[in-house]
Design a protein around this motif. Structure first.
Motif, PDB file in Angstrom:
ATOM      1  N   LEU A  45       0.801  -1.091  -0.138  1.00 48.32           N
ATOM      2  CA  LEU A  45       0.071   0.018   0.016  1.00 48.32           C
ATOM      3  C   LEU A  45       0.828   1.077  -0.079  1.00 48.32           C
ATOM      4  O   LEU A  45       1.645   1.318   0.990  1.00 48.32           O
ATOM      5  CB  LEU A  45      -0.820   0.186   1.195  1.00 48.32           C
ATOM      6  CG  LEU A  45      -1.876   1.172   1.507  1.00 48.32           C
ATOM      7  CD1 LEU A  45      -2.725   1.292   0.153  1.00 48.32           C
ATOM      8  CD2 LEU A  45      -2.642   1.423   2.772  1.00 48.32           C
ATOM      9  N   THR A  83       1.137   4.960   0.631  1.00 46.84           N
ATOM     10  CA  THR A  83       0.457   5.846   1.495  1.00 46.84           C
ATOM     11  C   THR A  83       1.125   6.991   2.061  1.00 46.84           C
ATOM     12  O   THR A  83       2.282   7.091   1.586  1.00 46.84           O
ATOM     13  CB  THR A  83      -0.164   5.004   2.661  1.00 46.84           C
ATOM     14  OG1 THR A  83      -0.822   5.726   3.493  1.00 46.84           O
ATOM     15  CG2 THR A  83       1.086   4.400   3.568  1.00 46.84           C
ATOM     16  N   CYS A  89      -6.461   6.229   2.695  1.00 47.13           N
ATOM     17  CA  CYS A  89      -5.647   5.082   2.966  1.00 47.13           C
ATOM     18  C   CYS A  89      -6.260   3.923   4.044  1.00 47.13           C
ATOM     19  O   CYS A  89      -6.444   2.873   4.119  1.00 47.13           O
ATOM     20  CB  CYS A  89      -4.076   5.194   3.349  1.00 47.13           C
ATOM     21  SG  CYS A  89      -3.523   6.078   1.698  1.00 47.13           S
ATOM     22  N   GLU A  90      -6.642   4.688   5.073  1.00 46.58           N
ATOM     23  CA  GLU A  90      -7.338   4.066   6.378  1.00 46.58           C
ATOM     24  C   GLU A  90      -8.743   3.350   5.767  1.00 46.58           C
ATOM     25  O   GLU A  90      -8.861   2.358   6.145  1.00 46.58           O
ATOM     26  CB  GLU A  90      -7.519   5.156   7.411  1.00 46.58           C
ATOM     27  CG  GLU A  90      -6.377   5.551   8.134  1.00 46.58           C
ATOM     28  CD  GLU A  90      -6.506   6.700   8.763  1.00 46.58           C
ATOM     29  OE1 GLU A  90      -7.649   7.193   9.259  1.00 46.58           O
ATOM     30  OE2 GLU A  90      -5.463   7.363   9.346  1.00 46.58           O
ATOM     31  N   GLU A 147      -7.566   0.285   4.079  1.00 46.53           N
ATOM     32  CA  GLU A 147      -7.222  -0.798   4.556  1.00 46.53           C
ATOM     33  C   GLU A 147      -8.530  -1.409   5.604  1.00 46.53           C
ATOM     34  O   GLU A 147      -8.427  -2.588   5.709  1.00 46.53           O
ATOM     35  CB  GLU A 147      -6.223  -0.251   5.623  1.00 46.53           C
ATOM     36  CG  GLU A 147      -5.027   0.057   5.264  1.00 46.53           C
ATOM     37  CD  GLU A 147      -3.861   0.455   6.211  1.00 46.53           C
ATOM     38  OE1 GLU A 147      -3.641  -0.757   7.245  1.00 46.53           O
ATOM     39  OE2 GLU A 147      -3.287   1.442   6.284  1.00 46.53           O
ATOM     40  N   LEU A 188     -10.197  -3.637   2.778  1.00 50.33           N
ATOM     41  CA  LEU A 188      -9.342  -4.922   2.720  1.00 50.33           C
ATOM     42  C   LEU A 188      -9.692  -5.795   3.812  1.00 50.33           C
ATOM     43  O   LEU A 188      -9.659  -6.870   3.541  1.00 50.33           O
ATOM     44  CB  LEU A 188      -7.898  -4.402   2.614  1.00 50.33           C
ATOM     45  CG  LEU A 188      -6.838  -5.451   2.168  1.00 50.33           C
ATOM     46  CD1 LEU A 188      -7.451  -5.911   0.835  1.00 50.33           C
ATOM     47  CD2 LEU A 188      -5.513  -4.792   2.181  1.00 50.33           C
ATOM     48  N   THR A 189      -9.474  -5.165   5.268  1.00 50.64           N
ATOM     49  CA  THR A 189      -9.636  -6.318   6.161  1.00 50.64           C
ATOM     50  C   THR A 189     -10.958  -6.970   6.298  1.00 50.64           C
ATOM     51  O   THR A 189     -11.113  -8.292   6.401  1.00 50.64           O
ATOM     52  CB  THR A 189      -9.686  -5.482   7.718  1.00 50.64           C
ATOM     53  OG1 THR A 189      -8.268  -4.946   7.538  1.00 50.64           O
ATOM     54  CG2 THR A 189      -9.782  -6.383   8.635  1.00 50.64           C
ATOM     55  N   HIS A 248     -10.961  -9.108   1.965  1.00 51.04           N
ATOM     56  CA  HIS A 248     -10.062 -10.025   1.559  1.00 51.04           C
ATOM     57  C   HIS A 248     -10.258 -11.477   2.210  1.00 51.04           C
ATOM     58  O   HIS A 248     -10.642 -11.459   3.265  1.00 51.04           O
ATOM     59  CB  HIS A 248      -8.581  -9.534   2.060  1.00 51.04           C
ATOM     60  CG  HIS A 248      -7.728 -10.400   1.325  1.00 51.04           C
ATOM     61  ND1 HIS A 248      -7.320 -11.555   1.647  1.00 51.04           N
ATOM     62  CD2 HIS A 248      -6.865 -10.244   0.220  1.00 51.04           C
ATOM     63  CE1 HIS A 248      -6.395 -11.979   1.044  1.00 51.04           C
ATOM     64  NE2 HIS A 248      -5.883 -11.247   0.181  1.00 51.04           N
ATOM     65  N   LEU A 263       0.321  -6.958   4.591  1.00 48.18           N
ATOM     66  CA  LEU A 263       0.198  -5.763   3.929  1.00 48.18           C
ATOM     67  C   LEU A 263       1.712  -5.046   4.164  1.00 48.18           C
ATOM     68  O   LEU A 263       1.731  -4.667   5.567  1.00 48.18           O
ATOM     69  CB  LEU A 263      -0.838  -4.810   4.273  1.00 48.18           C
ATOM     70  CG  LEU A 263      -1.278  -3.506   3.773  1.00 48.18           C
ATOM     71  CD1 LEU A 263      -1.459  -3.582   2.026  1.00 48.18           C
ATOM     72  CD2 LEU A 263      -2.546  -2.802   4.453  1.00 48.18           C
ATOM     73  N   ARG A 280       3.247  -1.445   4.253  1.00 47.57           N
ATOM     74  CA  ARG A 280       2.869   0.054   3.874  1.00 47.57           C
ATOM     75  C   ARG A 280       4.001   0.796   3.480  1.00 47.57           C
ATOM     76  O   ARG A 280       5.094   0.684   4.132  1.00 47.57           O
ATOM     77  CB  ARG A 280       2.354   0.654   4.934  1.00 47.57           C
ATOM     78  CG  ARG A 280       1.137   0.156   5.292  1.00 47.57           C
ATOM     79  CD  ARG A 280       0.608   0.420   6.829  1.00 47.57           C
ATOM     80  NE  ARG A 280      -0.648  -0.205   7.083  1.00 47.57           N
ATOM     81  CZ  ARG A 280      -0.494  -1.467   7.903  1.00 47.57           C
ATOM     82  NH1 ARG A 280       0.632  -1.872   7.917  1.00 47.57           N
ATOM     83  NH2 ARG A 280      -1.809  -1.991   8.276  1.00 47.57           N
ATOM     84  N   PRO A 313      -4.762   6.355  -1.924  1.00 49.51           N
ATOM     85  CA  PRO A 313      -3.936   5.231  -1.811  1.00 49.51           C
ATOM     86  C   PRO A 313      -3.908   4.406  -2.994  1.00 49.51           C
ATOM     87  O   PRO A 313      -4.909   4.202  -3.916  1.00 49.51           O
ATOM     88  CB  PRO A 313      -4.833   4.558  -0.775  1.00 49.51           C
ATOM     89  CG  PRO A 313      -6.171   4.870  -1.077  1.00 49.51           C
ATOM     90  CD  PRO A 313      -6.103   6.287  -1.548  1.00 49.51           C
ATOM     91  N   LEU A 335      -2.850   0.417  -4.205  1.00 50.60           N
ATOM     92  CA  LEU A 335      -2.811  -0.899  -3.551  1.00 50.60           C
ATOM     93  C   LEU A 335      -2.297  -1.666  -4.771  1.00 50.60           C
ATOM     94  O   LEU A 335      -2.718  -1.820  -5.814  1.00 50.60           O
ATOM     95  CB  LEU A 335      -4.237  -1.629  -3.142  1.00 50.60           C
ATOM     96  CG  LEU A 335      -3.744  -3.030  -2.532  1.00 50.60           C
ATOM     97  CD1 LEU A 335      -3.282  -2.675  -1.190  1.00 50.60           C
ATOM     98  CD2 LEU A 335      -5.401  -3.529  -2.313  1.00 50.60           C
TER      99      LEU A 335
END
Length: 114
Positions: free
Chosen positions: A6, A8, A15-16, A19, A22-23, A26, A32, A34, A52, A54
């Motif tokens: 990522l 960032t 970006c947060e 994330e 993604l959590t 996925h 990950l 950063r 962001p 990825l």
């Protein structure tokens, strides 16, 4: 285990958001890494207005992954989308599945107007 990068910078709320999505979306384990772009002029020039961003292990990039449909399509193309989590998120937010929004077609994580 999936390896993702990522790009960032400190204080990036988008970006947060990526994330957190993604959590949620996925399927399976991932690592990950950063990368802080502000410490490198070349990275800043490349990603400064795009974060962001990825990136998967093959170097495939996803811009605007904080948009749920874009991230879901990108993960699905790699066989890494948790379909049940995506269905729950769509129900909660009213998000449309990749490729169905307003006549658009999703290919390789990008939306093309039909």
């Amino acid at each position: 285990m999936t390896h993702l990068t990522l790009y960032t910078t400190l204080g990036c709320h988008l970006c947060e958001q990526l994330e957190a999505l993604l959590t949620l979306l996925h399927d399976g384990d991932y690592r990950l890494e950063r990368v802080e772009i502000s410490e490198d002029e070349a990275l800043l020039a490349r990603y400064g207005v795009r974060i962001p961003v990825l990136v998967d292990a093959a170097g495939e990039e996803l811009d605007r992954g904080f948009e749920p449909t874009r991230l879901a399509a990108w993960l699905a193309a790699r066989g890494q989308l948790d379909e049940a989590a995506w269905a729950r998120l769509r129900e909660e937010t009213g998000a449309t599945p990749p490729g169905t929004a307003r006549g658009a077609v999703m290919r390789d994580g990008r939306r093309y107007l039909g």
